[in-house]
Motif scaffolding. Structure first.
Motif, PDB file in Angstrom:
ATOM      1  N   ALA A  43       0.977  -1.161   0.125  1.00 28.05           N
ATOM      2  CA  ALA A  43       0.058  -0.006  -0.018  1.00 28.05           C
ATOM      3  C   ALA A  43       0.773   1.264  -0.094  1.00 28.05           C
ATOM      4  O   ALA A  43       0.290   2.564   0.170  1.00 28.05           O
ATOM      5  CB  ALA A  43      -0.979  -0.065   1.402  1.00 28.05           C
ATOM      6  N   SER A  47      -2.633   3.301  -1.895  1.00 27.23           N
ATOM      7  CA  SER A  47      -3.810   2.433  -2.313  1.00 27.23           C
ATOM      8  C   SER A  47      -3.366   1.117  -2.827  1.00 27.23           C
ATOM      9  O   SER A  47      -2.040   0.811  -3.064  1.00 27.23           O
ATOM     10  CB  SER A  47      -4.584   3.029  -3.521  1.00 27.23           C
ATOM     11  N   THR A  86      -5.633   1.286   4.366  1.00 24.14           N
ATOM     12  CA  THR A  86      -6.526   1.573   3.379  1.00 24.14           C
ATOM     13  C   THR A  86      -7.702   2.436   3.749  1.00 24.14           C
ATOM     14  O   THR A  86      -8.050   3.399   3.293  1.00 24.14           O
ATOM     15  CB  THR A  86      -7.112   0.304   2.450  1.00 24.14           C
ATOM     16  N   PHE A  89      -4.415   6.154   5.619  1.00 29.00           N
ATOM     17  CA  PHE A  89      -3.301   5.453   5.055  1.00 29.00           C
ATOM     18  C   PHE A  89      -1.946   5.980   6.215  1.00 29.00           C
ATOM     19  O   PHE A  89      -1.358   5.589   6.855  1.00 29.00           O
ATOM     20  CB  PHE A  89      -2.415   5.974   3.711  1.00 29.00           C
TER      21      PHE A  89
END
Length: 151
Positions: A43, A47, A86, A89
């Motif tokens: 991530a 994303s 997610t 963050f």
């Protein structure tokens, strides 16, 4: 191309070092820190798409060093860390780095967590700047010098 070849060789060397220490890497702290690192690298850009999630999950379950742990347990922990990242963050990153930092008093485990991050980051053939940055952040959380890992 020479730079990529150098990185690829470095990642293979790190995987070999991890395999050599496999019997020392059986603690729950190492398991959790490794899954936190995998999620952080996956991530890194803020994303994660389904294909990347699947690819990292497959790498986790096929990594010889991580076979000390049940694949379903690793996947569950990986997904939990991804959920934190997610959802938010920056806040998730702080939490994940705290979990990674829990192995800093065990140098073998701490270095292995960084090596796993590098191996996972480079597995798609491109260890990009955002992935390198989060692995560097993990180095700082573990009181390790990023230069030791070529970062």
């Amino acid at each position: 191309m020479a730079l990529w070849d150098k990185f690829k060789q470095s990642a293979q060397t790190m995987q070999g070092q991890l395999e050599a220490k496999k019997n020392e890497l059986k603690s729950g702290g190492f398991r959790d820190a490794s899954m936190a690192m995998c999620a952080l690298v996956a991530a890194a850009d803020g994303s994660i798409d389904p294909a990347e999630r699947q690819r990292v999950s497959a790498l986790i379950t096929s990594n010889d060093v991580l076979r000390n742990f049940a694949a379903s347990d690793l996947e569950q922990r990986f997904e939990a860390y991804l959920a934190k990242l997610t959802a938010d963050f920056e806040l998730g990153k702080v939490s994940v780095l705290q979990d990674i930092a829990k192995v800093k008093k065990k140098p073998t485990e701490a270095r292995a967590v960084i090596q796993i991050g590098i191996v996972i980051g480079g597995a798609d053939g491109h260890f990009d700047k955002t992935e390198q940055a989060v692995v560097r952040d993990a180095c700082f959380a573990l009181d390790l010098a990023p230069v030791e890992f070529g970062l």
